[in-house]
Design an enzyme around this catalytic site. Structure first.
Site, PDB file in Angstrom:
ATOM      1  N   SER A 145       4.226   1.539  59.101  1.00 60.93           N
ATOM      2  CA  SER A 145       5.565   1.014  58.887  1.00 60.93           C
ATOM      3  C   SER A 145       6.475   2.144  58.364  1.00 60.93           C
ATOM      4  O   SER A 145       6.612   3.169  59.016  1.00 60.93           O
ATOM      5  CB  SER A 145       5.501  -0.190  57.950  1.00 60.93           C
ATOM      6  N   LYS A 146       7.088   1.975  57.193  1.00 64.58           N
ATOM      7  CA  LYS A 146       7.908   3.064  56.638  1.00 64.58           C
ATOM      8  C   LYS A 146       7.138   4.376  56.626  1.00 64.58           C
ATOM      9  O   LYS A 146       7.694   5.446  56.902  1.00 64.58           O
ATOM     10  CB  LYS A 146       8.339   2.714  55.217  1.00 64.58           C
TER      11      LYS A 146
END
Length: 242
Positions: free
Chosen positions: A91-92
């Site tokens: 994700s991030k």
């Protein structure tokens, strides 16, 4: 490698043949990858990145943009070029890993980007939050927060500043136009991810001039909870043996 700066050694022998470096998701910390200790071979070192402002870095100022975050990590990441190394971000963490790879003076063997749209698509999605309640509800839907955190007001107050800062990093991130690397990329995602479509994961193909592999697993945004073993095996299978 000892624990230092922003890196936490989770597993591995004193003399490893390779290294897996993991970058957490928004709101995540290095201990998310403690459970992966049994997934890596005994001759592979597992290292997790600890972003500022959480756990044993609680007193460090939270980064609020991608450039600041990556600049803070680079001095420690530069010390890892002694072994064939895979960078893996979820994700991030995929964006943090990508921007770190682009700035390093050495070349990892592979970049694994998980559950994150390609750089060319970043900034096209709707904002993650308008207020704390919306942010927490969205994280709950994705499976990114433990239920006890959502239910406990004191725990919520501890994690909210971290989440706000992490989402500022995510939402303000604007990659350099045409940003790419020459490091091979393995892009992975869940087939039922409500936030990141399969096509958005596949678009990472344009982010490398090297080899590209797409792996789609059954599951949602946190498909890695069920498929971490397979993802780690596929990633480390691409590491050359010295």
């Amino acid at each position: 490698m000892a624990v230092f700066g922003s890196l936490r050694r989770q597993a591995g022998p004193e003399r490893a043949r390779a290294r897996l470096v993991c970058f957490p998701h928004a709101g995540g910390a290095a201990n998310y990858y403690l459970r992966w200790r049994t997934l890596v071979p005994t001759d592979v070192e597992l290292v997790a990145v600890q972003y500022p402002g959480r756990q044993d870095r609680f007193g460090d100022r939270l980064a609020t943009d991608m450039d600041e975050l990556v600049r803070g990590l680079l001095p420690d990441l530069e010390r890892l070029g002694d072994l064939p190394t895979v960078f893996l971000g979820h994700s991030k963490g995929a964006s943090v890993a990508f921007e770190s790879v682009r700035r390093l003076s050495w070349r990892p063997a592979l970049l694994v980007v998980s559950a994150r749209p390609a750089p060319s698509l970043v900034g096209t999605a709707r904002p993650a939050m308008n207020n704390d309640d919306e942010m927490l509800a969205r994280l709950d839907r994705l499976g990114g927060l433990q239920r006890e955190v959502l239910a406990d007001p004191e725990l919520r107050e501890l994690v909210l500043p971290v989440l706000r800062a992490d989402y500022r990093v995510v939402e303000s991130y604007r990659p350099e136009p045409g940003a790419r690397t020459d490091v091979d990329i393995l892009a992975a995602g869940g087939d039922r991810d409500p936030e990141v479509e399969v096509a958005a994961v596949g678009a990472w193909r344009e982010a490398t001039t090297g080899d590209f592999t797409l792996e789609i697993f059954e599951g949602g945004h946190f498909y890695v909870e069920q498929h971490a073993r397979t993802l780690v095996r596929k990633a480390l299978g691409r590491v050359p043996v010295r």
